[in-house]
Design a protein around this motif. Structure first.
Motif, short mmCIF file in Angstrom:
data_model
loop_
_atom_site.label_atom_id
_atom_site.label_comp_id
_atom_site.label_asym_id
_atom_site.label_seq_id
_atom_site.Cartn_x
_atom_site.Cartn_y
_atom_site.Cartn_z
N GLN A 82 0.84 -1.21 0.00
CA GLN A 82 0.00 0.00 0.00
C GLN A 82 0.87 1.25 0.00
N GLY A 101 -11.00 3.26 7.43
CA GLY A 101 -10.88 1.83 7.77
C GLY A 101 -9.41 1.50 7.97
N ARG A 106 -1.75 -1.46 9.43
CA ARG A 106 -0.90 -2.33 8.61
C ARG A 106 -0.14 -1.51 7.57
N ASP A 124 -12.05 4.50 11.78
CA ASP A 124 -12.48 3.11 11.68
C ASP A 124 -13.77 2.95 12.49
N HIS A 171 -8.27 0.91 2.03
CA HIS A 171 -7.75 -0.37 1.55
C HIS A 171 -8.51 -1.52 2.22
C1 LIG Z 1 -9.54 -5.66 6.11
S1 LIG Z 1 -9.38 -4.37 7.27
C2 LIG Z 1 -8.19 -3.32 6.47
C3 LIG Z 1 -7.52 -2.36 7.42
C4 LIG Z 1 -6.49 -1.43 6.76
N1 LIG Z 1 -7.09 -0.58 5.76
C5 LIG Z 1 -5.39 -2.26 6.19
O1 LIG Z 1 -5.29 -2.38 4.96
O2 LIG Z 1 -4.68 -2.85 6.97
C6 LIG Z 1 -10.89 -3.44 7.07
C7 LIG Z 1 -11.02 -2.33 8.11
O3 LIG Z 1 -12.08 -1.47 7.71
C8 LIG Z 1 -12.89 -1.20 8.82
N2 LIG Z 1 -14.22 -0.88 8.29
C9 LIG Z 1 -15.11 -1.71 7.72
N3 LIG Z 1 -16.20 -1.04 7.32
C10 LIG Z 1 -15.97 0.26 7.61
C11 LIG Z 1 -16.71 1.47 7.43
N4 LIG Z 1 -17.92 1.45 6.87
N5 LIG Z 1 -16.19 2.63 7.85
C12 LIG Z 1 -14.95 2.66 8.42
N6 LIG Z 1 -14.20 1.54 8.63
C13 LIG Z 1 -14.70 0.38 8.23
C14 LIG Z 1 -12.83 -2.45 9.67
O4 LIG Z 1 -13.19 -2.22 11.01
C15 LIG Z 1 -11.38 -2.85 9.49
O5 LIG Z 1 -10.54 -2.25 10.44
#
Ligand SMILES: C[S@@+](CC[C@H](N)C(=O)[O-])C[C@H]1O[C@@H](n2cnc3c(N)ncnc32)[C@H](O)[C@@H]1O
Length: 258
Positions: A82, A101, A106, A124, A171
């Motif tokens: 990323q 999110g 990460r 988040d 992401h």
């Molecule tokens: C698969 S993780 C990816 C985290 C980070 N972007 C990364 O790549 O490491 C997805 C993240 O998005 C958050 N998330 C999911 N839906 C969301 C929303 N509608 N608004 C904000 N965060 C959200 C989850 O809580 C989670 O921490």
């Protein structure tokens, strides 16, 4: 490189039976996840509350796995992917970045280290993963960079200032979001983007029927998301160079119309 199976409908009975026969070892875990998700869906009033509960449960088991990395090596590699991509596309230390999110940082910890102090803003829906994000800041010794980490209930972004962020990033977030959540974000992100700024998001792409699995994983056609962005006054394009990288999802970039 993770293969993109663009015509598979993972929700279809045929696919699920075939998958179970090919991977019998994964069936017990899938069944327990399905049972947990059924329970969480019954006790959650909407998708965001439901997914917050999923994240609470997953983060308890392990924050790296909760954001989709099975090992610390994968967590580091996914974050580097990323980061290198955005820096290659011109992310500079003086830029202000909104990471939607952000998970347990990460990718985020590298952005925090790269950007000027106070220029990284992570949001988040899961307080639990944000606690883990604070641990990442401590572990990576980044307190002096003063990142902001904020829990949100929705993606209206209404508490953030106009025209503020040069780069907005999501992401592996829309891969877990139903279309109304994606739309809420696209309807509001233009307001917070600085002139010339851009918003990159990844998504699980299908070239067949759009579908979801367990209300956790959502598969969209590119044209659906491009059209949605256009309806909210954004100029959007598919990022071909991202396709060449070792990642199972695809990427779209949107700009605010001048
Ligand atoms: C698969 S993780 C990816 C985290 C980070 N972007 C990364 O790549 O490491 C997805 C993240 O998005 C958050 N998330 C999911 N839906 C969301 C929303 N509608 N608004 C904000 N965060 C959200 C989850 O809580 C989670 O921490």
């Amino acid at each position: 490189m993770p293969e993109k199976k663009l015509s598979v409908n993972r929700a279809s009975l045929g696919h699920r039976i075939g998958y179970a026969l090919r991977h019998p070892d994964r069936v017990p875990r899938h069944l327990s996840r399905a049972a947990r998700d059924l329970w969480l869906r019954r006790t959650s009033p909407d998708h965001v509350s439901y997914y917050r509960a999923v994240m609470r449960s997953d983060t308890r088991a392990g924050p790296d796995a909760a954001v989709g990395s099975g090992s610390r090596e994968r967590w580091m590699a996914l974050g580097a992917l990323q980061f290198d991509y955005l820096v290659g596309h011109g992310l500079r230390p003086e830029h202000r970045m909104l990471d939607i999110g952000c998970g347990n940082l990460r990718g985020g910890w590298r952005f925090v280290r790269h950007l000027d102090p106070g220029h990284y803003y992570g949001i988040d829906i899961s307080p639990d993963i944000l606690f883990a994000a604070q641990e990442t800041i401590v572990r990576m010794d980044l307190r002096d960079r003063l990142p902001v980490l904020t829990p949100v209930r929705d993606l209206t972004l209404r508490f953030l200032p106009d025209s503020h962020f040069d780069v907005v990033h999501a992401h592996s977030v829309f891969s877990h979001s139903p279309l109304p959540v994606v739309e809420e974000c696209l309807a509001n992100v233009g307001r917070v983007l600085a002139p010339g700024g851009w918003f990159d998001f990844t998504f699980d792409r299908t070239e067949g029927k759009e579908h979801q699995v367990l209300r956790e994983d959502f598969y969209y056609r590119t044209e659906t998301l491009l059209a949605l962005a256009g309806r909210h006054g954004l100029r959007a394009g598919f990022m071909d160079d991202w396709e060449r990288l070792p990642h199972g999802q695809s990427k779209i970039r949107v700009f605010r119309q001048p």
